[in-house]
Design an enzyme around this catalytic site. Structure first.
Site, PDB file in Angstrom:
ATOM      1  NE  ARG A   1     -10.917 -42.541 -33.819  1.00 22.27           N
ATOM      2  CZ  ARG A   1     -11.353 -42.561 -35.086  1.00 22.27           C
ATOM      3  NH1 ARG A   1     -12.036 -43.611 -35.547  1.00 22.27           N
ATOM      4  NH2 ARG A   1     -11.113 -41.576 -35.896  1.00 22.27           N
TER       5      ARG A   1
ATOM      6  NE  ARG B   1     -14.558 -65.498 -54.437  1.00 22.20           N
ATOM      7  CZ  ARG B   1     -14.519 -66.421 -53.464  1.00 22.20           C
ATOM      8  NH1 ARG B   1     -13.389 -66.681 -52.841  1.00 22.20           N
ATOM      9  NH2 ARG B   1     -15.611 -67.075 -53.120  1.00 22.20           N
TER      10      ARG B   1
ATOM     11  CG  ASP C   1     -12.008 -43.279 -46.705  1.00 19.92           C
ATOM     12  OD1 ASP C   1     -13.168 -42.973 -46.350  1.00 19.92           O
ATOM     13  OD2 ASP C   1     -11.242 -43.960 -46.000  1.00 19.92           O
TER      14      ASP C   1
END
Lengths: 326, 326, 326, 326, 326, 326
Positions: free
Chosen positions: E107, E239, E269
């Site tokens: 990024r 899980r 989020d």
């Protein structure tokens, strides 16, 4: 002993399937490619030993890239690994007339672009090598890459390693004047120049409508021994007429192929492989013939790499039918 | 009551997607196919009842094969199952000019190749059957298969079952002389012979540039009543010109189709289906017309099987446009 | 100089996606695998040089296989190519409790099964090699393969190359008595034996409920120096408890891993890789620890090959959390 | 302020990949489309604001549809949601000559077909709108839809909103006489009529071989100001010749495009978008040029929606080459 | 009027299917995600209006990103477009115990990282907005991004816009001390702080084993009104046990969810979205309950975005069974 | 002679891959299913002959459906074809705790729902049939379907054909009171009733916590001879505990299976198949055992159809390990 060493960057290529635009896709096919890598692979397919010299970030993408390269049989033992920087990526959209295929590069800041002088000891690297090949993309990647490319050619010449340069101008990477200036420095150390008429005109100010005349001018002006090029019609995306030709004082041509195009990328690089293959045997005519056949076949293969056998190239040269083989 | 019984092997077909070479793929599309099976399916699509007689290993691959065959509506009640041997496989690479499609067979040692005399009781098998069809691939698979093929044709003739043979020479399975020798034994029991000019010349030494003249020679020399063939241009992989023709003392032709080729396999088998369909109604002209239309359509269908409806065949025969139907 | 040479067959593996049965699928994922190949790859991932010696048909499937092997960095320069025979294939169905995963082999008649004495010159092949590894699958493939396996072990011993054998009994390939007879011939030349308790009992008649006691018996009776094994719970398909242990007069254990199972294949082979890696440094305890960690990770990887880094193995050994790394 | 409001139904489109027949597929690609929606998206791609007015069932399929529409930037704030009824679906099979592509509609009983008068308050809906566009598919969906379509056009005319109608006759939805009767009611409120020669003849009894003459008759008889149409050759499925033309007292034409066809759907709707785009700037010639270029490009895009940029349309208009852009 | 504005970067996410390593894949699934975007989408799913403010390169990847964001219904009208820089990408490998999922960021150099002060006029941007949310990832992207984040929070406070900050420390982007320094500057302008115990300890030197005690310390020391967090067990990959809790002077908890994990990303989020949703109605207890339910559901959804309906969240809150709904 | 005839509708099932929500998908996997069809397939897998009676629209979707059904070996010769109406479809989203799988039906208006009395001549249809099975879904589809279902059961009883009914209440199709009223009419003609405790309570007002006591009440009150049911734990989506039990005056149980769930659909229908299989041999205990084993295996299979062999069912019954078979 290595027949041919090529020097350049390779990238991970990401392409949406089924003619989708990047904007609409949910899925990308992964390939790897790079002009000099493609040529090295072509040489291996033709039976030569080839080594690809580059610099790659040692992360999962870099491992993906190296895995694919090693899988081809190209020698990667001289590839420099670094934890820093990134692996260049390019996105490819396939086209259909009147929509051209399109490439979106995301290669800035790669490990190769940060290759600095001294990282490669060229006299050592080139020992035991018969031929050095690179394309005009390599010097376009950074100032250091331009300097290294020149050093590589100069060292090769001084060691008696034969050399070829595929001019391959990329307008998204540098300007014609920068590319031309670099080329003028490099050509004294180049035996074989591959240059389209457009690139010859734009970079080297040799604008001849006739290939042979232009090639002779290039020979005269820049001291190269052989000038070669491919030509296409390109009035459609899914079919093309493709041929190659070369000049070393006399003109060498071969047949014109009507190709059905699966994936155009790498055809020029495949031509270079065939050309060098012929020249290693001092047979330019055969180099043109094999390079053109390999380049024609390359249009039919998904990805940048020439997944064909030498026997298939020979069959095409011999004019084999396109009827199914069974 | 069964209109047509076909006898032969079918295989699981594995093909890389998107024009990939086998060498580079990570994924194979699964289809099933076999010349005689393909013809049986074509007959069912045209409204006939058809039975496919074969021998298959009873494992997961065999179940895959039988599931696909049953799904077409072809009768599989006479297929012999055995726990032994294996299911034949073939790998298919799609092509693009100048690269032909290519088939890699891996069928040796299949359950069908181990079919031994006595496993099928031909008089029983052929009872209630109107027509027996097989191709020259079946006898090529083993000595026993050659013997069984002959027995089948002889028994059919003795029971008044009509017969057809598609010569279909495969150079990867046997030699021209072996194939020719077998054909000479078989032809006395064959009413309808499908043979390309190349196969007629290579196997039966009837080399005539003119189809009708060659067909008449075949009729005269081998006692068959009808000779038929398809013809193609094959100068490209993705498009072709395709037509069929037949001779029974007079010439039967139909239109020439410009086909866009999705998957060439099975087109000849589809032609055989249409031809037999017409001959069951004693209408050779219609057989040629329907066979050619079905064969043309088969080029547009992925896989070896003719997934079209009789109505679609009629629409093509009637010259329907290729504009989208909505 | 090669750290480890492994000798055996590899196959192309074809598996339906998404838990499909073979019978219902239209699509197969392509991987490659083979016990000795898997171990060689594991050694390369751990930083060792490894060579895989085998015999492969030179067709498109063989090229696929070699491309994948070369991509891992394993040395393939000793692999024999032949135009004859075929490339073995196996079909894999993934399972879910109470349905076990299932393997359908279609490997009979492969180029490896036709490997004849004399094709490999073992003294040459083993020169410069530190360790020879093979599994009990290799001698099971043909009488010649059994003889060659023995020759390889004997030659290694005579040259001072260290040796390991993973017993790995496959009931679909031979009988326990044949396997046991071969093993008894081989064990005098084996330093390290990997054998499950079941195989030890069935083949070598050493049936001890206690691993250490059984291992000591094997050492005493057959002269091997080290005995190792993995253990699993296997009461479900998607999760397992996995550990490894070894005995060289004292017991070496490591932690028990709770694994979530993506693809169980290759875990035992990965264990062998780690074990040999440790033994090359004369550290059996570390070999057990690394082998078990690598084997545990192997359960999480699609395909037979251990696509992990040495750093990831170390992280698991160090007890790293399974929280996402970002 | 909204440049263009379009009114109609959209559906979820399900298409088998790789030229499969629906009958043989195990997999469907999901797209969304609808004539008026497609035109609205085209206008947004050209830089206009567009709103699509419709009625959609509020279930997972409806959410899928709305998500895709919102993603294009088309305003969906006037779309009516209802828990009742269903989302229309259509199945698409791609073709290859001589097999046409085929559409199987499953749209009966949709939320849009149940749109009742009064649900949309047209004076409010059309406030702040510059242009109203709909196609002849909308009134074909139900009697209420026909009435609403008329109300929409009448209200637009009374509010000074400009209007266009793409006649777009669908024989699977209604008869020529019903369609003609509705069109005669609607045309007094229509400024721009898009009608193929076939539709003009069949619905409006204007059968002229010459476009201009027919268009002038339509203008004279029905009071529309502009008549436009696209024309194709359609003798193959994978390539076509495509152009557009318009008449407003004088003839406006543009170049003829040789298109390689990925997916023909939406080309006419894209033409409408370009035409309206030009007419919003009172430039019919540019409308024809842009509409035809956008329509030509639409043939190259998977799905019904025109995923191109205005810059790409300009490049095509400027005669850009189809060579790869890099 | 906008209920919630979030400010941050989003990226294109590329993930190999079926638990593959990046190194071995030939195919990548494409999603989009970014902490603040994910939260905005969660708010829209719960019925709130949300706006996402960011800066994106206007190329095909940027269009892909914006198309996906618009499709969710999040308002993108404030997103800045620029021809420069690049769209950030991240590669995701799914895991299985003992192999954690892994993220490889690519990024650096994005359009967002080059966002300079003055590009966004915060008083204008925040007018009509009720709540501003950002995460600690935004200030980590560049010095300018850190400054802008602070400006945003300060402006919000001065305009009476409520604020929340999810601390969300990312060790690959900056150091704990840099993150802590920025947080100390920002917290005076923050009403609601979301912070794991680890982040509170590492960045803010509040290391309390008890959540409530730590939260009270954070409130006392930094002046925030509410402190919230999620907690997980994370001893497996497929899980987990997941819950949320908050403190505003009293402790608010909800049930603990046993989740089966399809894709863990975005759960935190989603929790933030539910929390803000409750706080907009001044109901912290309900915010915790809804946030935790939404976060639990997010584990079951492929991609970073919460594709659930408010009704589904309510059903989970009401303790609905996991039996199939039909 | 047909062992079992089942009567009901089947649909095309469309499901997003990889746990996607319908809303986000671009791709749907295609299967077919229907309660009575699933049971018929199960019986064929167990070695019985089975016929499925239904009514299907004769279009491409109908052909897809019939192809899949024929592929299983179920007899389709009694399926009515009609050009009218449509093929029902259902969309399936897979779940993960706490998100349940979800089904969206789009089956209204199907050819089956328009099946009218008289279309099937039940005395003819049932001649040569040993057992008639249907589920409570069939009568729920339309008033005519309810009447036909009753006629079928009555005719069966009068002809001595044995009968079973799986109550299978679907709240999306009708109300408990309508379902209960129909069931009360039908039960006098039913020998074997499969009913969950919930359905028994809601439809038949038999609410007993104890299965045996409830079953005895059902026997006493409605005259059925056998009552059977499956039971699950259903506290997670990916794993379950599954068992079956039956009562005919005495209780028949079998083991409880821990299943890993690939696709839950069709497990109850598979149980019915095993149950009938046992009862055809007058062995209820074995019916329960085989039905439960088949139902347990069905959880592990993608799609509604039980792609297992009788040998695999026997292996599970015999307690085979879930270790990979090779």
């Amino acid at each position: 002993m290595v027949d041919v060493l090529t020097f350049g960057e390779a990238m991970v290529r990401l392409a949406p399937p089924a003619f989708q635009r990047l904007e609409q896709t949910t899925n990308l096919d992964v390939e790897v490619g790079g002009a000099e890598l493609n040529t090295a692979v072509g040489l291996v397919r033709l039976g030569r030993s080839a080594q690809w010299v580059s610099r790659v970030t040692d992360n999962a993408l870099g491992r993906l890239l190296l895995r694919q390269v090693r899988g081809t049989g190209v020698d990667t033992s001289r590839v420099l690994l670094t934890p820093a920087h990134r692996v260049g990526v390019y996105f490819l959209e396939f086209g259909a007339a009147p929509r051209p295929a399109e490439v979106l590069y995301d290669r800035a800041g790669s490990a190769f672009a940060h290759l600095a002088p001294g990282m490669l000891d060229w006299p050592t690297v080139l020992t035991g090598v018969r031929w050095l090949h690179l394309s005009g993309i390599t010097p376009a990647l950074s100032a250091d890459a331009a300097a290294e490319s020149l050093t590589a050619l100069q060292t090769a010449r001084s060691l008696g390693v034969r050399t070829s340069l595929d001019l391959n101008y990329r307008s998204k990477l540098w300007t014609p004047s920068a590319a031309g200036a670099w080329a003028r420095q490099a050509l004294p150390f180049v035996e074989v120049l591959i240059a389209s008429r457009g690139d010859a005109a734009q970079l080297l100010e040799v604008a001849e409508p006739d290939f042979a005349r232009g090639a002779e001018t290039l020979r005269a002006r820049f001291g190269v021994r052989v000038v070669a090029s491919v030509e296409r019609s390109a009035d459609a995306v899914w079919r093309d007429r493709f041929t190659g030709l070369a000049w070393d004082g006399q003109l060498h041509t071969t047949r014109i192929y009507e190709v059905e195009v699966v994936d155009r990328l790498g055809a020029g690089d495949a031509f270079a492989a065939g050309l060098i293959h012929g020249l290693l045997a001092d047979d330019l005519a055969r180099g043109v013939a094999i390079g053109t056949a390999l380049g024609a076949l390359q249009h039919t293969l998904p990805g940048d790499l020439p997944w064909v056998t030498a026997a298939e190239v020979e069959a095409v040269l011999a004019g084999a039918s396109v009827r199914i083989r069974r």
